[in-house]
Structure formats: structure tokens, C-alpha cells
Scaffold this motif. Structure first.
Motif, PDB file in Angstrom:
ATOM      1  N   LYS A 223     -80.352  83.188  63.869  1.00  0.00           N
ATOM      2  CA  LYS A 223     -80.828  84.553  63.624  1.00  0.00           C
ATOM      3  C   LYS A 223     -81.050  85.292  64.937  1.00  0.00           C
ATOM      4  O   LYS A 223     -80.728  86.491  65.059  1.00  0.00           O
ATOM      5  N   LYS A 224     -81.582  84.598  65.930  1.00  0.00           N
ATOM      6  CA  LYS A 224     -81.783  85.224  67.241  1.00  0.00           C
ATOM      7  C   LYS A 224     -80.460  85.630  67.879  1.00  0.00           C
ATOM      8  O   LYS A 224     -80.395  86.605  68.637  1.00  0.00           O
ATOM      9  N   LEU A 225     -79.406  84.891  67.571  1.00  0.00           N
ATOM     10  CA  LEU A 225     -78.097  85.182  68.147  1.00  0.00           C
ATOM     11  C   LEU A 225     -77.357  86.288  67.398  1.00  0.00           C
ATOM     12  O   LEU A 225     -76.284  86.711  67.838  1.00  0.00           O
ATOM     13  N   GLY A 226     -77.890  86.730  66.279  1.00  0.00           N
ATOM     14  CA  GLY A 226     -77.254  87.802  65.521  1.00  0.00           C
ATOM     15  C   GLY A 226     -76.354  87.346  64.395  1.00  0.00           C
ATOM     16  O   GLY A 226     -75.627  88.160  63.814  1.00  0.00           O
ATOM     17  N   PHE A 227     -76.390  86.071  64.051  1.00  0.00           N
ATOM     18  CA  PHE A 227     -75.619  85.586  62.907  1.00  0.00           C
ATOM     19  C   PHE A 227     -76.256  86.055  61.604  1.00  0.00           C
ATOM     20  O   PHE A 227     -77.485  86.191  61.513  1.00  0.00           O
ATOM     21  N   GLU A 228     -75.420  86.266  60.617  1.00  0.00           N
ATOM     22  CA  GLU A 228     -75.906  86.457  59.251  1.00  0.00           C
ATOM     23  C   GLU A 228     -76.136  85.069  58.671  1.00  0.00           C
ATOM     24  O   GLU A 228     -75.199  84.268  58.580  1.00  0.00           O
ATOM     25  N   VAL A 229     -77.372  84.765  58.289  1.00  0.00           N
ATOM     26  CA  VAL A 229     -77.750  83.390  57.967  1.00  0.00           C
ATOM     27  C   VAL A 229     -78.133  83.260  56.504  1.00  0.00           C
ATOM     28  O   VAL A 229     -78.938  84.041  55.989  1.00  0.00           O
ATOM     29  N   ARG A 230     -77.567  82.256  55.868  1.00  0.00           N
ATOM     30  CA  ARG A 230     -77.938  81.904  54.499  1.00  0.00           C
ATOM     31  C   ARG A 230     -78.522  80.498  54.526  1.00  0.00           C
ATOM     32  O   ARG A 230     -77.872  79.557  54.993  1.00  0.00           O
ATOM     33  N   GLU A 231     -79.731  80.341  54.031  1.00  0.00           N
ATOM     34  CA  GLU A 231     -80.415  79.051  54.045  1.00  0.00           C
ATOM     35  C   GLU A 231     -80.482  78.454  52.638  1.00  0.00           C
ATOM     36  O   GLU A 231     -80.235  79.125  51.640  1.00  0.00           O
ATOM     37  N   GLY A 232     -80.829  77.174  52.565  1.00  0.00           N
ATOM     38  CA  GLY A 232     -81.015  76.514  51.277  1.00  0.00           C
ATOM     39  C   GLY A 232     -79.738  76.247  50.522  1.00  0.00           C
ATOM     40  O   GLY A 232     -79.763  76.081  49.298  1.00  0.00           O
ATOM     41  N   VAL A 233     -78.604  76.167  51.207  1.00  0.00           N
ATOM     42  CA  VAL A 233     -77.340  75.867  50.549  1.00  0.00           C
ATOM     43  C   VAL A 233     -77.247  74.347  50.374  1.00  0.00           C
ATOM     44  O   VAL A 233     -77.370  73.605  51.344  1.00  0.00           O
ATOM     45  N   ALA A 234     -77.049  73.897  49.152  1.00  0.00           N
ATOM     46  CA  ALA A 234     -77.040  72.455  48.861  1.00  0.00           C
ATOM     47  C   ALA A 234     -78.341  71.817  49.328  1.00  0.00           C
ATOM     48  O   ALA A 234     -78.352  70.817  50.030  1.00  0.00           O
ATOM     49  N   VAL A 235     -79.448  72.435  48.969  1.00  0.00           N
ATOM     50  CA  VAL A 235     -80.828  72.020  49.221  1.00  0.00           C
ATOM     51  C   VAL A 235     -81.299  72.455  50.601  1.00  0.00           C
ATOM     52  O   VAL A 235     -82.203  73.283  50.726  1.00  0.00           O
ATOM     53  N   THR A 236     -80.704  71.917  51.671  1.00  0.00           N
ATOM     54  CA  THR A 236     -81.198  72.240  53.012  1.00  0.00           C
ATOM     55  C   THR A 236     -80.124  72.783  53.942  1.00  0.00           C
ATOM     56  O   THR A 236     -80.386  73.020  55.122  1.00  0.00           O
ATOM     57  N   GLY A 237     -78.922  72.987  53.453  1.00  0.00           N
ATOM     58  CA  GLY A 237     -77.829  73.426  54.319  1.00  0.00           C
ATOM     59  C   GLY A 237     -77.986  74.859  54.794  1.00  0.00           C
ATOM     60  O   GLY A 237     -78.658  75.681  54.173  1.00  0.00           O
ATOM     61  N   VAL A 238     -77.336  75.149  55.917  1.00  0.00           N
ATOM     62  CA  VAL A 238     -77.353  76.488  56.511  1.00  0.00           C
ATOM     63  C   VAL A 238     -75.908  76.940  56.703  1.00  0.00           C
ATOM     64  O   VAL A 238     -75.088  76.206  57.264  1.00  0.00           O
ATOM     65  N   VAL A 239     -75.608  78.136  56.228  1.00  0.00           N
ATOM     66  CA  VAL A 239     -74.300  78.760  56.438  1.00  0.00           C
ATOM     67  C   VAL A 239     -74.529  80.049  57.196  1.00  0.00           C
ATOM     68  O   VAL A 239     -75.334  80.888  56.786  1.00  0.00           O
ATOM     69  N   ALA A 240     -73.838  80.225  58.320  1.00  0.00           N
ATOM     70  CA  ALA A 240     -74.070  81.392  59.171  1.00  0.00           C
ATOM     71  C   ALA A 240     -72.737  82.017  59.558  1.00  0.00           C
ATOM     72  O   ALA A 240     -71.759  81.314  59.833  1.00  0.00           O
ATOM     73  N   THR A 241     -72.711  83.342  59.585  1.00  0.00           N
ATOM     74  CA  THR A 241     -71.476  84.072  59.855  1.00  0.00           C
ATOM     75  C   THR A 241     -71.675  85.053  60.999  1.00  0.00           C
ATOM     76  O   THR A 241     -72.687  85.759  61.059  1.00  0.00           O
TER      77      THR A 241
END
Length: 449
Positions: free
Chosen positions: A83-101
């Protein structure tokens, strides 16, 4: 390359070591596209400037390991950084996974990069200041926890790659999608998790990647070595159970019952006949191993049942399905021939073989040769399992292995991944950051030619 292929632990062992090969890339690689070449100095400078930060992340994660679907602290660390780097962040994917764009400043393809986050129920025996003392509950049992497979390094590497690519966002000809994945080492009781669950929960949606790259640290190679090959690079990983039903009787009069121990023994041999006489071994190798055999409670009583379990490893999906089918038929018919019954059950959480897309591998091999400090080598496939396989089924993928044993040490004698004495040379982290960064910018630049 300097190391032999290591034998792997059953079912979910997620890494292979490297096999010696004479196919080391020694000739200079062809020139990279100008758009990529312009970014190389930035990759070199940025990656070196954050090397200590990457090492610190790795040590912090190593000291606080978390098992599959429990990686809350690790995921929070990752998400805050992105988030500090400016990624669009989605949390809680497959329980604890993080997907960032991160969308670059120029149009181009979408490149996905993956790191697995989970540790293992292993008690650490490495004498380092940041050694794990963590414990957790796993399958109802209180266990020690350790990053014995290098996943702490994978997370730190991808966090570093995120910082490198974010620093050149405006010049980046495409979009980066980062996948911080939980539960690569599988979950108790056959629960489906990891990459399959991430995909089912939309990890590859909006936008869908054009390609996916991943790496794995291994003590089976020295630092600087980057192992790759086209086609299968890790095996499928399937756990099976066999229940053989007989009829209890006294050991002195076996004709009065049905002996499930004899039937189960014949089934074990029957399984090996599938391997030796029914599978075309010239196409791909396979491994079928029975690891447990349990029956009876007293020396002079023939029991009602026998139970076995084991693992199947293959590299070809049709062969995998054929062997599974024949195992069921073989067990059932052998049992019937002796008056009993048998059922073969394959756990639903099996992994497919990880297959590197041949065209993508050929296209990106020169990129590996441009990585500063890297020594790319073509390696033999190994019998370890990796659920990167499912990402690579969804889009073309390339998975490489990065050596993590210090230079000068014999990697064939290094403690293997999953050992409580697994040791990682932290200089390998910089190689990992640069490898994924080069693959990303090269692919984007080539797509834009």
C-alpha cells in the motif's frame, strides 16, 4: 551445476534440488529490447540499495513463521508495504492471501509474480539469532513451526521486487500483479487451499495476467545458480489411501476368514506392476510408493481390514489419470480374487505437475542470462510437488529454482529443504529480486516490440 537431485518427502514437499547438466548458458545472450535495457541500471541500483531491507524482512518473517491459512502477520506486513508503494491491494484472498496490482505508466501486458508464505510444522535446529521459537496448532496438535522450505525468502524477494518495480512505475510498459499465496504446503484433512483457492476467488481476474513467473530457493544449488527447463519441472503430488476389507479369523485357521494382509500385500505388488508393465516409461517417468501399511493387533489373529497410504508422482496428466484408474481397478480385483474388497481413495488436494510453457521458457531464457550475478542452467525435472502448477495451467508460466547454499560449500551435502537444519545463504535473495525483475521488464518490453 553442482548438485544431485534430492529425494523429497511425501505429498506436499514443495521443492526439488538441482541436477547437474552440461547445458549451462555460456554464450552472451541476445540484446534485450531497448525499453528493457533502459531499465536495467534502475533494477541493478534499486535492488542493491534495498538488499539489506530484503534480508531484514526475511529474518523477521523467519523468526515469526506461520502455517498454512494462518499467515495473518505475514500478510499484514506484505499488505502494508504494498500500500505504501502505491499498489492496489486486495487482502483475505483464500483466507490470508494478498493480491496486489500496479499499473505502469505505459500500456503493455499483465505479468503475475507469485510468492508462497506458509511455514512447516518443523522444529528449527539452525543456530542463528533469528531462529524460530514459534508454536502453533496444526491438525489439532501443538507443533513447532519453522520456515524450512525458503518461503520466508520468497516473500521477502517479492516484497523487494515490488519496491524495485514501483520505483520505475512511470516507465513500466505494462501491469504487475503480485500473488502472495498461503498454504502451498497443503492443509490438514485434504482441504483445498493455496493457488487453487486463490484462483477460485478471482486472483487472476480484472486484470487477467498474460503470464506468471515464480521461483523457489533451494539448498541443492549454490548461490547464483538459477535452474530452469521447458516442460515439466516438478511432478504431480497425489496422496492416496487404500482400505482392504477381509474377514477376521484365528491365525491357526485362515480358511475360516479372508486375510486382508495377504490381499494388501498382493495389491502393493500389483501397484508396482502398473509402474513396470502398464505405463510407457519412454514418455515420462512416474513414482508410486506405498508409505504406510497397518493391520492387525495380535500375532495370532487375522484382522478384518488392512489400511495403506502412499504417494503418486507423475509429469503427464493423461498418465496421472491412467495410473489412478488402474490402481483402483487393480486393488479391487486382487481383493475380490481372495474373497475380500478394496477401495483406493485419492485425496482431493493433489497437485498437478508444474509445467513450464515451452515457448515462454525459450523466450525468457535470455533474460535469465542477463541477471547480474546469476548463472542460469538447464536442470532436470524433480519429483517434488508445487501448486504453482495451477497458476501455470491458467496462463503460460515459468518457474525457476534459485540456489541458496553459500559458494564454496558442496551443495550435494547441504541440508535439504524441509530439514530442521535447512540453511539459506541470504546473498541468494538479491539474485531472486533481480531474476523476477528482469523477467518482468523483459517480457513487457518484448510484448511491446
Amino acid at each position: 551445476m553442482h548438485a544431485r537431485l534430492r529425494p523429497l518427502l511425501p505429498v506436499s514437499f514443495a521443492v526439488l534440488a538441482f541436477c547437474a547438466s552440461a547445458q549451462t548458458a555460456s554464450a552472451p545472450p541476445p540484446p534485450a529490447p531497448a525499453a528493457a535495457q533502459a531499465l536495467y541500471p534502475l533494477i541493478a541500483q534499486s535492488s542493491k540499495s534495498i538488499e539489506q531491507k530484503v534480508i531484514d524482512w526475511r529474518r523477521d518473517i523467519h523468526q515469526h513463521p506461520e502455517l498454512g491459512n494462518q499467515e495473518k502477520r505475514t500478510a499484514a506486513l506484505v499488505a502494508a508495504h504494498l500500500k505504501k508503494l502505491g499498489f492496489e491491494v486486495r487482502e483475505g484472498v483464500a483466507v490470508t492471501g494478498v493480491v496486489a496490482t500496479l499499473k505502469g505508466g505505459k500500456p503493455g501486458p499483465v505479468v503475475a509474480l507469485r510468492a508462497d508464505m506458509d511455514a512447516l510444522p518443523v522444529k528449527e535446529q539452525v543456530d542463528v539469532p533469528f531462529a524460530s521459537k514459534a508454536r502453533a496448532v496444526w491438525d489439532g496438535k501443538d507443533v513447532d513451526v519453522m520456515h524450512a522450505c525458503g518461503h520466508d525468502g520468497h516473500v521477502a524477494i517479492l516484497m523487494g521486487v515490488a519496491e524495485v518495480l514501483a520505483s520505475m512505475k512511470d516507465r513500466l510498459p505494462g501491469t504487475v500483479k503480485l500473488l502472495f499465496q498461503p498454504a502451498e504446503e497443503k492443509l490438514p484433512n485434504g482441504e483445498i487451499g493455496g493457488s487453487r483457492r486463490m484462483l477460485s476467488e478471482g486472483a487472476f481476474d480484472a486484470p487477467k495476467p498474460d503470464v506468471v513467473f515464480g521461483l523457489h530457493l533451494s539448498s541443492g544449488g549454490n548461490t547464483g545458480m538459477v535452474g530452469y527447463k521447458a516442460g515439466p519441472i516438478t511432478a504431480s503430488s497425489d496422496a492416496f489411501k487404500v482400505d482392504v476389507k477381509g474377514r477376521q479369523t484365528h491365525g491357526s485357521q485362515p480358511w475360516s476368514g479372508v486375510d486382508p494382509i495377504v490381499l494388501a500385500s498382493q495389491i502393493v505388488l500389483g501397484f508396482q506392476t502398473i509402474e513396470s508393465r502398464q505405463v510407457n516409461v519412454t514418455k515420462e517417468p512416474s513414482v508410486l510408493s506405498v508409505g504406510t501399511f497397518n493391520a492387525g493387533s495380535r500375532y495370532n489373529i487375522i484382522p478384518d481390514e488392512a489400511k495403506m497410504s502412499g504417494t503418486l508422482r507423475t509429469y503427464d496428466e493423461n498418465m496421472r489419470q491412467f495410473i489412478m484408474k488402474r490402481m483402483g481397478e487393480t486393488a479391487s480385483l486382487i481383493a475380490q480374487s481372495g474373497g475380500g474388497s478394496a477401495h483406493v481413495h485419492f485425496e482431493a488436494d493433489g497437485y498437478a505437475a508444474t509445467v513450464n510453457d515451452p515457448a515462454l521458457t525459450e523466450k525468457m531464457a535470455p533474460s535469465l542470462r542477463r541477471v547480474p550475478g546469476a548463472r542460469p542452467e538447464i536442470v532436470q525435472k524433480g519429483t517434488g510437488g508445487e501448486d504453482f502448477s495451477f497458476f501455470a495451467q491458467a496462463v503460460p508460466g515459468l518457474f525457476v529454482f534459485v540456489g541458496a547454499t553459500p559458494p564454496g560449500q558442496d551443495a550435494t551435502k547441504a541440508e535439504p529443504n524441509h530439514s530442521p537444519r535447512f540453511f539459506m545463504d541470504e546473498a541468494s535473495l538479491l539474485i531472486g529480486v533481480r531474476t523476477l525483475s528482469h523477467l518482468t521488464v523483459d517480457y513487457m518490453a518484448m510484448a511491446g516490440k
